[in-house]
Design an enzyme around this catalytic site. Structure first.
Site, mmCIF file in Angstrom:
data_model
loop_
_atom_site.group_PDB
_atom_site.id
_atom_site.type_symbol
_atom_site.label_atom_id
_atom_site.label_comp_id
_atom_site.label_asym_id
_atom_site.label_seq_id
_atom_site.Cartn_x
_atom_site.Cartn_y
_atom_site.Cartn_z
ATOM 1 N N ASP A 67 -9.986 6.179 14.285
ATOM 2 C CA ASP A 67 -8.692 5.955 14.432
ATOM 3 C C ASP A 67 -7.889 7.214 14.761
ATOM 4 O O ASP A 67 -8.504 8.265 15.007
ATOM 5 C CB ASP A 67 -8.228 5.715 13.030
ATOM 6 N N ASN A 129 -6.462 1.936 -0.892
ATOM 7 C CA ASN A 129 -5.942 0.675 -0.847
ATOM 8 C C ASN A 129 -6.982 -0.463 -0.261
ATOM 9 O O ASN A 129 -6.854 -1.480 0.262
ATOM 10 C CB ASN A 129 -4.687 0.462 0.056
ATOM 11 N N HIS A 131 -8.493 0.101 2.809
ATOM 12 C CA HIS A 131 -8.764 0.286 4.332
ATOM 13 C C HIS A 131 -10.025 0.853 4.767
ATOM 14 O O HIS A 131 -10.548 1.826 4.283
ATOM 15 C CB HIS A 131 -7.406 0.885 5.033
ATOM 16 N N GLU A 136 -5.553 -1.920 7.539
ATOM 17 C CA GLU A 136 -5.284 -1.849 6.390
ATOM 18 C C GLU A 136 -5.123 -3.304 5.669
ATOM 19 O O GLU A 136 -5.552 -4.105 6.404
ATOM 20 C CB GLU A 136 -3.325 -1.534 6.639
HETATM 21 C C1 GLP Z 1 -7.795 8.154 6.318
HETATM 22 C C2 GLP Z 1 -8.586 7.681 7.597
HETATM 23 C C3 GLP Z 1 -9.525 6.652 7.042
HETATM 24 C C4 GLP Z 1 -10.477 7.382 6.061
HETATM 25 C C5 GLP Z 1 -9.572 7.715 4.878
HETATM 26 C C6 GLP Z 1 -10.352 8.351 3.513
HETATM 27 O O1 GLP Z 1 -6.959 7.118 5.842
HETATM 28 N N1 GLP Z 1 -7.777 6.852 8.609
HETATM 29 O O2 GLP Z 1 -10.542 6.420 8.064
HETATM 30 O O3 GLP Z 1 -11.361 6.469 5.381
HETATM 31 O O4 GLP Z 1 -8.863 8.510 5.344
HETATM 32 O O5 GLP Z 1 -9.779 9.432 3.228
HETATM 33 P P1 GLP Z 1 -10.054 10.584 2.303
HETATM 34 O O6 GLP Z 1 -11.582 10.901 2.624
HETATM 35 O O7 GLP Z 1 -9.174 11.681 2.565
HETATM 36 O O8 GLP Z 1 -10.118 9.974 0.968
#
Ligand code: GLP
Length: 234
Positions: A67, A129, A131, A136
């Site tokens: 992303d 959440n 995702h 989302e």
């Molecule tokens: C962001 C990314 C996701 C990832 C998520 C997890 O939102 N777009 O692809 O899975 O972070 O984040 P963290 O590893 O900081 O909890």
């Protein structure tokens, strides 16, 4: 689905890096989807070290980030995932930038992935959440790569990652769709810490549906989950 539970994030990151390195070495993985977030930071350090020490030739590797943010005109772009990847991984290994791909509003990412032969391995994290990538809640399993409005919770999570305040986090992003992601031959999900325990429980023990996009992973034929003890919901 196989679950690997490690003592802490250091051990998890080291073991996961060894696994991924082995796939790159034996060429079973040439098309690799890559995540951002806090969870993969130490993993990237270990993988970069292994790649550097072995001088493994990565000419056949194609990477596809999951992303990227879409910035408002005039908004500072210093929080982009492209910069994150450069800082934490690509600058530490020998790879031509032509081999590293990001979704954007101009490219047809799903076609690009398909034209290279599909994803062999996707490394993913999970949002609080549910995702995956930035699919989302509300995302359907057949969803293509697309522009998506970010939920407040996801923006908050990213404010923590970039150590900044909410207003600096863009309101929308472009995400690899669930369709390309779920077609990946193998998926490795990593999740760390107490804050991920409840969403992991929901994703893997409750019914499958769009309100928790990660729940679609239950149907994947080759999913492995890498967690630390604090995230263990069982
Ligand atoms: C962001 C990314 C996701 C990832 C998520 C997890 O939102 N777009 O692809 O899975 O972070 O984040 P963290 O590893 O900081 O909890």
């Amino acid at each position: 689905m196989i679950i690997h539970c490690y003592h802490d994030k250091e051990e998890l990151s080291r073991e996961l890096a060894k696994r991924v390195f082995a796939h790159l070495k034996d060429l079973s993985v040439k098309n690799l989807a890559l995540p951002t977030g806090r969870s993969p930071l130490i993993f990237y350090q270990h993988l970069a070290q292994l790649l550097k020490a072995s001088k493994l030739n990565l000419n056949l590797l194609q990477t596809f980030n999951l992303d990227e943010f879409i910035f408002d005109p005039g908004q500072k772009q210093d929080l982009s995932y492209k910069l994150y990847m450069e800082k934490h991984f690509f600058s530490k290994i020998t790879i031509d930038h032509k081999q590293t791909h990001f979704p954007n509003l101009e490219n047809n990412y799903d076609e690009l992935i398909k034209s290279k032969g599909g994803l062999h391995l996707s490394l993913i994290g999970i949002g609080n959440n549910g995702h995956i990538a930035f699919n989302e809640p509300g995302s359907l399993p057949e969803s293509p790569t697309r522009l998506i409005e970010l939920k407040l919770e996801s923006r908050r999570q990213n404010a923590k990652l970039f150590n900044t305040t909410l207003e600096n986090i863009p309101k929308s992003a472009i995400t690899m769709g669930l369709k390309s992601l779920l077609r990946s031959k193998k998926i490795y999900l990593m999740a760390l810490g107490e804050e991920k325990k409840e969403i992991l429980r929901k994703s893997f023990t409750e019914k499958i549906g769009p309100e928790v996009p990660a729940s679609y992973l239950q149907n994947h034929p080759d999913l492995e989950i890498f967690i630390d003890q604090k995230a263990d919901w069982r």
